[in-house]
Design a protein around this motif. Structure first.
Motif, PDB file in Angstrom:
ATOM      1  N   VAL A   1       0.871  -1.230   0.093  1.00 56.73           N
ATOM      2  CA  VAL A   1       0.029   0.034  -0.010  1.00 56.73           C
ATOM      3  C   VAL A   1       0.728   1.215  -0.056  1.00 56.73           C
ATOM      4  O   VAL A   1       1.974   1.374   0.560  1.00 56.73           O
ATOM      5  CB  VAL A   1      -1.017   0.038   1.283  1.00 56.73           C
ATOM      6  N   SER A   2       0.430   2.343  -0.775  1.00 54.25           N
ATOM      7  CA  SER A   2       1.224   3.520  -0.636  1.00 54.25           C
ATOM      8  C   SER A   2       1.397   4.010   0.510  1.00 54.25           C
ATOM      9  O   SER A   2       0.674   4.117   1.414  1.00 54.25           O
ATOM     10  CB  SER A   2       0.373   4.514  -1.838  1.00 54.25           C
ATOM     11  N   GLY A   3       2.519   4.624   0.626  1.00 52.01           N
ATOM     12  CA  GLY A   3       3.074   5.320   2.099  1.00 52.01           C
ATOM     13  C   GLY A   3       4.446   5.713   1.878  1.00 52.01           C
ATOM     14  O   GLY A   3       4.894   5.761   0.786  1.00 52.01           O
ATOM     15  N   PRO A   4       4.821   6.596   2.904  1.00 50.00           N
ATOM     16  CA  PRO A   4       6.326   7.043   3.030  1.00 50.00           C
ATOM     17  C   PRO A   4       7.214   5.853   2.848  1.00 50.00           C
ATOM     18  O   PRO A   4       7.177   4.928   3.365  1.00 50.00           O
ATOM     19  CB  PRO A   4       6.497   7.495   4.387  1.00 50.00           C
ATOM     20  N   ASN A   5       8.127   6.085   1.634  1.00 52.22           N
ATOM     21  CA  ASN A   5       9.246   5.291   1.354  1.00 52.22           C
ATOM     22  C   ASN A   5       8.874   3.930   0.989  1.00 52.22           C
ATOM     23  O   ASN A   5       9.469   2.902   0.991  1.00 52.22           O
ATOM     24  CB  ASN A   5      10.208   4.975   2.571  1.00 52.22           C
ATOM     25  N   HIS A   6       7.449   3.912   0.428  1.00 46.40           N
ATOM     26  CA  HIS A   6       7.083   2.557  -0.306  1.00 46.40           C
ATOM     27  C   HIS A   6       7.851   2.190  -1.342  1.00 46.40           C
ATOM     28  O   HIS A   6       7.919   0.991  -1.581  1.00 46.40           O
ATOM     29  CB  HIS A   6       5.471   2.704  -0.272  1.00 46.40           C
ATOM     30  N   ALA A   7       8.359   3.063  -2.072  1.00 45.20           N
ATOM     31  CA  ALA A   7       9.154   2.668  -3.373  1.00 45.20           C
ATOM     32  C   ALA A   7      10.435   2.055  -3.037  1.00 45.20           C
ATOM     33  O   ALA A   7      11.034   1.723  -3.940  1.00 45.20           O
ATOM     34  CB  ALA A   7       9.393   3.950  -4.130  1.00 45.20           C
ATOM     35  N   LEU A   8      10.940   1.940  -1.809  1.00 39.77           N
ATOM     36  CA  LEU A   8      12.071   1.374  -1.519  1.00 39.77           C
ATOM     37  C   LEU A   8      12.276  -0.232  -1.749  1.00 39.77           C
ATOM     38  O   LEU A   8      13.278  -0.904  -2.031  1.00 39.77           O
ATOM     39  CB  LEU A   8      12.649   1.749  -0.100  1.00 39.77           C
TER      40      LEU A   8
END
Length: 825
Positions: free
Chosen positions: A83-90
């Protein structure tokens, strides 16, 4: 070649094969201890992994699907995702095998500068059914930074009379790595005058240059040394600082602070100019050698200079810029106090400013919508969205209470993780009542004063087939003029459905009967798309006056819903029937007759009466009589309404013995239809003429005696009768109401066509049933096959009233004339 092993809920350790063989025994107990710590950390999260920083993109972290007990074959169908959230792209998830892998190169110091534990929290969601899992990934530190000094060179000035054992603070090295990877050791190049001493101060190590033996400026003016800072990595990294010590021959007392370390507290958002602390340093020297100037240490960070300022004379530290607890919780200020001697002497101290949190941050609401369209038949508890609430404040200032403001059939249910909610349905949805909901979510923290954030979600309610078609009027009435054209449209029905699209697409059909007599549905057809009804035959009022049928409207939903409407059809009459002569009729069927009358009849004698009938009703069946041909217009007269033929005067000797009268009978339709009748009138001598003359002369003498008396009585009776008739007629007219409350109203009988009539009401219309003269006591029931005439709401009574008045006046004149004649005779 390096190899990496990944363990569930354990850190990642990478070693070369050679290193693993050499250090296996040494690290046995160390690995056991780390695994024990990781097991303790597992209690606080569903899954927890560890990965070193700077690993390559695509490096696996762990098999999250397997560790969560999920079926590998259903990951793609259940939308296994982060789920999208802070630093989820790591990090990324592989939906084929469930492996959690590195999505981008990570720098631990970028995300968690100064933190001992760098933990990235991820929310993993699968659907059908909805499951939310929380995975923590700890980014472990690697020794990828070398210690660095703020400057490559530092110059110190030391008086030659400085006693041995004196310490001089020098630049401290900084290493962004943490723990054992940070600065651990300082080494000074070999010399006989100086040594290095390290003082631990909370998170870092501060080096001091220690004087071992007195300096002699006359022997050596400057000393050049190299200070090396080493971290605890393996292999260790290092940084160098070139030290230049200038020996001065002046001031022999240096300033002294009252404390080595000052600790104060300061509220965040303190106004600019707020006094934080006033330093106090003393110098035993006098004059310029005892005048103290305060300043920040040379190694102080730029952020400290932007936030605070120091008065060089008084030592007051004031707020210069914005103080934000959420940005920095603790400020460490390195300060110096220098006298004005030659050379100047300096003392160092540290001020630790701890920032107190105030409630200055509003909560932040993050919405992850699973769907913004909800079917109106959704069950209670259906999850619509995931709500995450955060507040940058700490303590009670960061504790948030979330609720829905407006009265909507939705509710917030808390999740297992703090400040996580699910937006679910709590009541029945009805798209026809409300098709869109604006849900206002309010998040309020527990600070003083409390701060709130409002966020509005838009939820669309989709349609299901839950409404049956409905007709505006049921039953409905159709008034159809007879002799309609077969195949032409006669009526249109229309139904409405509150649903949408195919659920509201309606089709029509007629309910067919069993084909028995009286079933007219087989002669009707309906357009299934627009409800236009056509008649397949022409209807005849004289044969059929009313019938009914039903039309069904069905929608195209699944399952289909339907309703029906009853249509009552009333056939209206047209002038399509010509008058029929009932009398006179000859033996061969022609409308001809012969009438014989005595020659001595008086004026007004009834010769005969022409009778006719019209199958139509109303004006179409109202017959009028007229003389078309007559041998002598002065002898005979015809009543246009009753068809009675009377003499206009007495016959004379010169009048012909036979007269032919041609009578025209026509109705009152828009296009009149007519018929003709022929009457032959023959004058004959009376057989009793002389006998009647003798009787008359013998009785004349007796009558003359009482003529005056009878005349008075007759005049009075006729006058009274005339007045009573006028009064009764006026009373009848006044008592009639334009709105008839009785269902059946008996009308007076007429001679000719309108011999018998009955009026009745149905809804807002009145009907008159008319037909030939019937026997006394007979009635005509509304709805039978009797003739029907539709009348307007207001009856035209003026013609009837004038007719009555005319008849009574004529009667009065005739009687009065007769009495006068008798009087003079």
């Amino acid at each position: 070649m390096d190899t990496c092993s990944f363990f569930k809920t354990s850190p990642v350790f990478c070693f070369t094969m050679k290193e693993r063989r050499q250090r296996r025994r040494e690290n046995h107990w160390w690995v056991v201890g780390i695994l024990f710590l990781c097991v303790e950390e597992l209690v606080s999260a569903q899954l927890r992994y560890s990965v070193p920083e700077e690993v390559q993109v695509g490096s696996p972290v762990g098999n999250a699907a397997k560790d969560l007990g999920l079926d590998m074959s259903t990951l793609a169908d259940r939308r296994f995702r982060i789920v999208s959230g802070p630093n989820h792209a790591l990090f990324q998830l592989n939906q084929n095998n469930g492996v959690l892998y590195v999505g981008k190169i990570m720098d631990r110091e970028e995300f968690c500068e100064g933190s001992k534990v760098c933990l990235i929290n991820l929310k993993i969601v699968v659907e059908n059914p909805l499951e939310i899992h929380y995975v923590g990934v700890e980014i472990s530190d690697v020794n990828d930074h070398s210690p660095t000094f703020p400057e490559s060179e530092q110059r110190l000035e030391i008086a030659e009379n400085t006693p041995p054992g004196t310490r001089f603070q020098i630049h401290a090295a900084r290493d962004p790595d943490i723990g054992t990877q940070s600065v651990r050791l300082y080494r000074l190049s070999p010399n006989e005058y100086f040594d290095i001493e390290v003082r631990d101060s909370e998170e870092d190590k501060i080096p001091f240059l220690l004087l071992k033996k007195p300096l002699d400026r006359e022997q050596r003016v400057e000393h050049h040394l190299v200070l090396t800072a080493l971290d605890g990595g393996s292999p260790a990294r290092s940084g160098l600082l070139n030290l230049t010590i200038a020996v001065l021959d002046v001031n022999d007392n240096r300033p002294v602070f009252s404390k080595d370390v000052y600790t104060v507290s300061l509220d965040e958002n303190a106004p600019i100019g707020t006094v934080v602390l006033e330093l106090n340093a003393t110098d035993l020297d006098e004059g310029p050698n005892g005048d103290i100037e305060y300043s920040f240490g040379k190694t102080q960070k730029k952020k400290v200079h932007d936030t605070f300022e120091i008065n060089s004379v008084t030592g007051e530290i004031r707020v210069k810029g914005k103080v934000d607890f959420e940005d920095t919780e603790v400020y460490r200020l390195d300060l110096q106090a220098s006298d004005k001697g030659q050379p100047p002497l300096t003392a160092e101290s540290r001020v630790v400013i701890k920032i107190r949190d105030v409630n200055d941050n509003t909560p932040d609401i993050d919405v992850t919508s699973l769907s913004n369209v909800v079917p109106e038949d959704s069950k209670q508890g259906t999850v619509i969205s995931l709500i995450s609430v955060t507040d940058r404040d700490s303590g009670v200032n960061g504790k948030v209470i979330c609720k829905i403001m407006n009265n909507v059939p939705f509710d917030l249910t808390p999740s297992i993780e703090e400040n996580m909610y699910s937006l679910v349905t709590k009541g029945r949805l009805d798209r026809e009542a409300v098709s869109r909901y604006e849900i206002t979510i309010t998040a309020t923290d527990c600070g003083e004063p409390p701060l709130s954030t409002v966020k509005t979600l838009s939820v669309q309610v989709s349609d299901v087939n839950d409404n049956t078609p409905r007709f505006i009027q049921n039953p409905t009435e159709l008034y159809l003029v007879e002799n309609n054209t077969p195949g032409a449209s006669i009526f249109s029905v229309s139904a409405a459905d509150n649903d949408l699209n195919e659920n509201a697409a309606l089709t029509y059909h007629i309910v067919r009967g069993d084909g028995k007599q009286g079933d007219m549905s087989s002669f009707l057809n309906v357009n299934s798309e627009n409800g236009q009804i056509t008649a397949l035959k022409s209807f005849d009022f004289e044969t059929l006056k009313t019938f009914q049928f039903q039309v069904v409207a069905s929608d195209s939903g699944t399952p289909s819903l339907s309703s029906n409407v009853t249509v009552n059809v009333f056939i209206l009459d047209q002038n399509d029937n010509a008058p029929v002569i009932l009398y006179p009729v000859s033996s061969n069927g022609s409308a001809e007759g012969v009438e014989e009358i005595p020659r001595n009849v008086n004026a007004g004698h009834l010769v005969t009466k022409v009778r006719a009938y019209d199958a139509d009703i109303g004006y179409n069946g109202w017959l009028l009589f007229s003389l078309q041909q007559v041998t002598d217009h002065s002898l005979f007269g015809l009543d246009r309404y009753t068809g009675q033929i009377r003499t206009l005067r007495s016959f004379t000797e010169t009048d012909e013995a036979e007269h032919k009268l041609l009578i025209l009978v026509k109705d009152n339709g828009n296009v009149s239809l007519s018929a003709t009748a022929t009457v032959l009138v023959k004058l004959v001598e009376p057989k009793e003429a002389f006998a009647a003359s003798d009787v008359k002369s013998s009785a004349k003498h007796d009558e003359e005696n009482n003529v005056t008396f009878y005349l008075m009585i007759t005049l009075g009776s006729v006058s009274a009768l005339f007045l009573i008739s006028i009064i009764v007629l006026i009373a009848m007219q006044c008592s009639k109401s334009t709105d008839y409350t009785s269902k059946y109203l008996q009308e007076p009988n007429y001679d000719g066509t309108l011999c018998h009539s009955i009026q009745y009401r149905s809804g807002d219309k009145r009907y008159m049933l008319v037909g030939p003269r019937m026997s006394v006591g007979s009635t005509i029931v509304p709805g039978s096959h009797a003739n029907t005439l539709v009348l307007p709401d207001r009856r035209k009574t003026s013609e009837v009233g004038l007719l009555f008045i005319y008849l009574f006046v004529c009667l009065f004149i005739c009687l009065f004339a007769y009495l006068l004649i008798c009087l003079f005779i």
